[in-house]
Design a protein around this motif. Structure first.
Motif, PDB file in Angstrom:
ATOM      1  N   UNK A  27      14.835 -22.738 -35.448  1.00  0.00           N
ATOM      2  CA  UNK A  27      16.225 -23.108 -35.711  1.00  0.00           C
ATOM      3  C   UNK A  27      16.238 -24.153 -36.817  1.00  0.00           C
ATOM      4  N   UNK A  28      16.897 -23.821 -37.920  1.00  0.00           N
ATOM      5  CA  UNK A  28      17.025 -24.785 -39.000  1.00  0.00           C
ATOM      6  C   UNK A  28      18.295 -25.600 -38.813  1.00  0.00           C
ATOM      7  N   UNK A  29      18.232 -26.848 -39.226  1.00  0.00           N
ATOM      8  CA  UNK A  29      19.378 -27.750 -39.235  1.00  0.00           C
ATOM      9  C   UNK A  29      19.421 -28.349 -40.634  1.00  0.00           C
ATOM     10  N   UNK A  30      20.493 -28.071 -41.378  1.00  0.00           N
ATOM     11  CA  UNK A  30      20.608 -28.500 -42.768  1.00  0.00           C
ATOM     12  C   UNK A  30      21.836 -29.392 -42.910  1.00  0.00           C
ATOM     13  N   UNK A  31      21.617 -30.623 -43.347  1.00  0.00           N
ATOM     14  CA  UNK A  31      22.722 -31.577 -43.498  1.00  0.00           C
ATOM     15  C   UNK A  31      23.710 -31.086 -44.552  1.00  0.00           C
ATOM     16  N   UNK A  32      24.989 -31.277 -44.281  1.00  0.00           N
ATOM     17  CA  UNK A  32      26.016 -30.927 -45.260  1.00  0.00           C
ATOM     18  C   UNK A  32      25.901 -31.814 -46.502  1.00  0.00           C
TER      19      UNK A  32
END
Length: 122
Positions: A27-32
């Motif tokens: 699961x990737x989490x990419x900051x806005x």
């Protein structure tokens, strides 16, 4: 120094994507925004993700940091009920798991709220 914070779901500060390999979910989490990345690093930890997914009983949660992308990749072992060929659930690839992670409550400094996605106030 202003230390006031607000609580928001992770999706207000980041977006994500899920992939799978066998019984393992990525699961990737990419900051806005780059300015939100340190806040995410501090709060979206291996322990926090393991606790959020406790109902899926991951045997291990690993976090890999990708600072140039302002992103993290989480690898959760044994969360897909055996994987695509073995799972009896409707989401055998675990695509909905990123949406579950993006519902994780996080604290955002009030000074950064203009960078959040979604409505101005909760």
């Amino acid at each position: 120094m202003n230390t006031a914070t607000i609580t928001v779901p992770l999706y207000r500060a980041a977006h994500g994507r899920t992939g799978d390999k066998g019984n393992r979910s990525n699961i990737s989490v990419i900051a806005w925004h780059a300015e939100l990345y340190p806040v995410l690093l501090a709060q979206v930890t291996e322990a926090a993700v393991a606790q959020h997914f406790a109902h899926r009983r991951p045997s291990r949660v690993q976090r890999f940091e990708l600072p140039l992308l302002h992103a993290m990749n989480f690898v959760l072992d044994e969360v897909l009920d055996g994987g695509v060929n073995d799972a009896l659930n409707l989401d055998t690839h675990g695509k909905a798991l990123s949406f579950w992670l993006l519902d994780l409550p996080i604290q955002i400094p009030v000074t950064l709220t203009a960078l959040l996605a979604g409505p101005v106030s909760d």
